[in-house]
Design an enzyme around this catalytic site. Structure first.
Site, mmCIF file in Angstrom:
data_model
loop_
_atom_site.group_PDB
_atom_site.id
_atom_site.type_symbol
_atom_site.label_atom_id
_atom_site.label_comp_id
_atom_site.label_asym_id
_atom_site.label_seq_id
_atom_site.Cartn_x
_atom_site.Cartn_y
_atom_site.Cartn_z
ATOM 1 N N ALA A 1 0.838 -1.199 0.000
ATOM 2 C CA ALA A 1 0.000 0.000 0.000
ATOM 3 C C ALA A 1 0.868 1.242 0.000
ATOM 4 C CB ALA A 1 -0.917 0.008 1.225
ATOM 5 N N ASP A 2 0.272 2.336 -0.447
ATOM 6 C CA ASP A 2 0.949 3.621 -0.376
ATOM 7 C C ASP A 2 -0.097 4.692 -0.078
ATOM 8 O OD1 ASP A 2 3.497 5.066 -0.670
ATOM 9 O OD2 ASP A 2 2.412 6.154 -2.212
ATOM 10 N N THR A 3 0.278 5.642 0.755
ATOM 11 C CA THR A 3 -0.623 6.721 1.119
ATOM 12 C C THR A 3 -0.008 8.047 0.693
ATOM 13 O OG1 THR A 3 -1.399 5.461 3.037
ATOM 14 C CG2 THR A 3 -1.886 7.822 3.022
ATOM 15 N N ALA B 1 -3.454 3.848 -2.129
ATOM 16 C CA ALA B 1 -3.415 2.805 -3.162
ATOM 17 C C ALA B 1 -3.121 1.474 -2.490
ATOM 18 C CB ALA B 1 -2.344 3.124 -4.201
#
Length: 196
Positions: A72-74, A109
């Site tokens: 995940a990426d924020t 994401a």
């Protein structure tokens, strides 16, 4: 544990691990991805978030064939700008001054690989509106150190909660991982939670 049902978390974020545990999902392993997270020239925040999550998955999944892998990426975005992870007080102050009194978007994401090779990706968009912040409020928040390493220079689950006028969308996405979306994606790929 059945490898078909073991989960590898491809993230160094303690918040993502805590969030998954909150809903009863305990990753068998945590293996942060070592990738270059520099934004590309002209890259929009949503494109960037999806590229980085996919890149983390590509880096870690091949080492765990037969397991589920979640990356995940924020990204905190103000207009077309990608706000950095605050590494020093000046960066944190710039982020908070920019967010003061404005709406911004937290783009999360998520990219998941299943043991059978299937993949699922999703982008979650949460709109957040901060109240107008005084110099004293910004100075006090920065003095507390909670901003360190946080995208956009704040942690919504901490003292910055008092800055938030409204949140439209997933709260857990702002913390670091939309639990609704992550759980739905895992279920869709055949992951079965151990309720034992």
């Amino acid at each position: 544990m059945d490898r078909q049902n073991s989960l590898v978390l491809a993230s160094a974020s303690p918040r993502r691990l805590d969030l998954l545990r909150q809903i009863g999902i305990a990753p068998a392993r945590v293996e942060p991805a070592e990738i270059d997270e520099t934004p590309q020239k002209g890259e929009l925040p949503a494109q960037y978030a999806k590229r980085i999550a996919a890149g983390k998955l590509d880096a870690v999944a091949p080492r765990h064939i037969g397991s589920f892998v979640l990356a995940a990426d924020t990204v905190v975005a103000c207009g077309r700008r990608i706000l950095p992870k605050a590494e020093d007080e000046n960066a944190a102050r710039r982020c908070l001054e920019l967010l003061s009194g404005r709406r911004h978007h937290v783009l999360g994401a998520i990219a998941i690989a299943a043991p059978d090779g299937r993949r699922s990706t999703r982008l979650v968009d949460t709109a957040v509106i901060f109240k107008r912040l005084s110099e004293a409020e910004i100075a006090s928040y920065i003095a507390g150190g909670e901003w360190q390493g946080k995208a956009g220079g704040y942690a919504v689950q901490g003292k910055a909660a008092v800055f938030v006028r409204t949140i439209s969308g997933s709260y857990s996405n702002v913390v670091g991982l939309s639990l609704y979306d992550a759980a739905a994606m895992l279920t869709g790929l055949g992951f079965q939670q151990d309720h034992g």
